[in-house]
Design a protein around this motif. Sequence first.
Motif, PDB file in Angstrom:
ATOM      1  N   UNK A 193      39.560  28.014  32.649  1.00  0.00           N
ATOM      2  CA  UNK A 193      39.217  29.376  32.245  1.00  0.00           C
ATOM      3  C   UNK A 193      39.078  30.245  33.486  1.00  0.00           C
ATOM      4  N   UNK A 194      39.768  31.388  33.520  1.00  0.00           N
ATOM      5  CA  UNK A 194      39.693  32.237  34.709  1.00  0.00           C
ATOM      6  C   UNK A 194      38.306  32.829  34.888  1.00  0.00           C
ATOM      7  N   UNK A 195      37.896  32.954  36.143  1.00  0.00           N
ATOM      8  CA  UNK A 195      36.588  33.545  36.435  1.00  0.00           C
ATOM      9  C   UNK A 195      36.637  35.039  36.157  1.00  0.00           C
ATOM     10  N   UNK A 196      35.573  35.568  35.560  1.00  0.00           N
ATOM     11  CA  UNK A 196      35.533  36.984  35.230  1.00  0.00           C
ATOM     12  C   UNK A 196      35.364  37.817  36.495  1.00  0.00           C
ATOM     13  N   UNK A 197      36.115  38.923  36.567  1.00  0.00           N
ATOM     14  CA  UNK A 197      36.064  39.811  37.723  1.00  0.00           C
ATOM     15  C   UNK A 197      35.767  41.225  37.257  1.00  0.00           C
ATOM     16  N   UNK A 198      35.241  42.014  38.188  1.00  0.00           N
ATOM     17  CA  UNK A 198      35.136  43.444  37.934  1.00  0.00           C
ATOM     18  C   UNK A 198      36.536  44.040  37.994  1.00  0.00           C
ATOM     19  N   UNK A 199      36.670  45.307  37.614  1.00  0.00           N
ATOM     20  CA  UNK A 199      37.984  45.957  37.603  1.00  0.00           C
ATOM     21  C   UNK A 199      38.595  45.949  38.997  1.00  0.00           C
ATOM     22  N   UNK A 200      37.809  46.309  40.010  1.00  0.00           N
ATOM     23  CA  UNK A 200      38.337  46.365  41.372  1.00  0.00           C
ATOM     24  C   UNK A 200      38.668  44.970  41.902  1.00  0.00           C
ATOM     25  N   UNK A 201      37.832  43.976  41.550  1.00  0.00           N
ATOM     26  CA  UNK A 201      38.124  42.604  41.960  1.00  0.00           C
ATOM     27  C   UNK A 201      39.406  42.102  41.307  1.00  0.00           C
ATOM     28  N   UNK A 202      39.572  42.452  40.019  1.00  0.00           N
ATOM     29  CA  UNK A 202      40.766  42.019  39.296  1.00  0.00           C
ATOM     30  C   UNK A 202      42.025  42.616  39.920  1.00  0.00           C
ATOM     31  N   UNK A 203      41.953  43.906  40.277  1.00  0.00           N
ATOM     32  CA  UNK A 203      43.107  44.557  40.907  1.00  0.00           C
ATOM     33  C   UNK A 203      43.436  43.884  42.241  1.00  0.00           C
ATOM     34  N   UNK A 204      42.387  43.542  42.988  1.00  0.00           N
ATOM     35  CA  UNK A 204      42.603  42.862  44.270  1.00  0.00           C
ATOM     36  C   UNK A 204      43.226  41.497  44.089  1.00  0.00           C
ATOM     37  N   UNK A 205      42.746  40.774  43.076  1.00  0.00           N
ATOM     38  CA  UNK A 205      43.289  39.439  42.802  1.00  0.00           C
ATOM     39  C   UNK A 205      44.755  39.528  42.390  1.00  0.00           C
TER      40      UNK A 205
END
Length: 485
Positions: A193-205
């Motif tokens: 299961x993918x780790x939950x990220x904030x919007x900015x973290x998700x964009x960076x990932x």
Amino acid sequence: MAAKLRPIRTKLIKDPSDHDSDGDGIDEPVTPAGSLFFNSGFNLHILVILGFKSPININNFKAGLRDTILKHKRFCSIIKENDKGELYWVPTPVNLDDHIVIVESDNADVGSLTFVEDYTAKLAQSLPLDPSRPLFEFHIVKAKLGDAAENLIFRVHHAVGDGTSLMSLLLACTRKANQPDSLPTLPTLAHKSPRKHTVFEALGVYLWSFLVILWLTFLDICSLLATMLWLEDSQTPLKGYAGIERLQRRLAHKTVSMDDIQLVKEATHGTVNDVVFGMIAAGMSRYLQQSGSTKTQMAHLRVRACALVNTRKSPGLQELKSMMAGGSQARWGNNMGYIILPVPLLPGESPLNYVYKAKTIIDKKKLSLGAAFSYISGKILIRLIGSEVPKRLTYNCTLHTTFAFSNVFGPLEEIELFGHPVTHIIPTVAGQPQALCVHVQSYMGKVTLVVSSAKDIIPDPDRLCQYMVCALEDMKKMLPPRKEE
């Protein structure tokens, strides 16, 4: 975890110009890769040994084939060329007796423990299948191999389909031994299961993942092109040469426990593929050392595997069952790309280091789109300029690497084919310009390593295969003691 069967596809593909689809026309175009494999200079054949607990009932076997495989278009068609030089599958009547060969047990060599393997090796070097008939054969060998009372060798031309599709089709003809009405259960990959990220973290990932995929794909494309044009592996006791595909071959196999592989997998936080490729690398390293290569020499050797990768989701067993019963026609053909796997040679290091190194290599290949690029670019080239140049490039890709490698996951439980319980599944491929092929097949909690070699280069494939098995034993010895629960 039990595999979920995919739903039956009911939507037919109606565009006959799609060379990867089953059109509604009478004549179906041969896929670009199929055209390449059908070329007289690159005749590849797939062979699968199926062992049975009891003697084969010929009448039941023929009836089963008529109800299943012979309802598939590829197995009741031949390849013909039209006025434009294009190859097409043309339906033709099938006389099943022309495709079944019975190897009688009165042969003096039938009592040999390696008779079935030796017969398969000879079959691999026999004349190509008759193009005036559908491109498949079944050889019923009345000889023992392991726990099998008799063995069946399925020989089919690679133009009919890739290994994944053909193995799926074969398994769709089988049923669970303890549940004759149920299809086999295939293993599934566990997804974290993918780790939950904030919007900015998700964009960076996502951005970082995109850049990593782009870079690894670029490296793989460069490696593939270089291999096709000039980059060749080091000359070792494992490496072949041009024309070696015509020489006599030998076949050997060994079986290990999936539980043992799982122990190493859990300890190294890898996958089954990581452990298997680590075993192969460790076995080859030992073989080279025993053949006279020093540690210093091995540190500078280039040894690589050429692996075929299925570039699209293979048909589900339920879908193939429906297809053979006259339902929807699953997409078929050779949809394969190439990846080049460098083999780590680490003499003197811990056996587990082979697994860690294999994991690093395979993880990068999983992120790369190099296999998709090789398939798409080859497909475009064949359509634009014909098969001659792609054939030469594909030939070079295999010739310049040391060995062919594939890994296929089989059923978790015992299966039966047309009422005959299956004891083992042993696949191999013949016709490629390599001295060595290594195929890995899982079945019923066991993993079978299959080594096919050119007799003049590797006269003792059994020894190489045994080194791979010993590598797993050495890995187990290096594992920390398990905590008692």
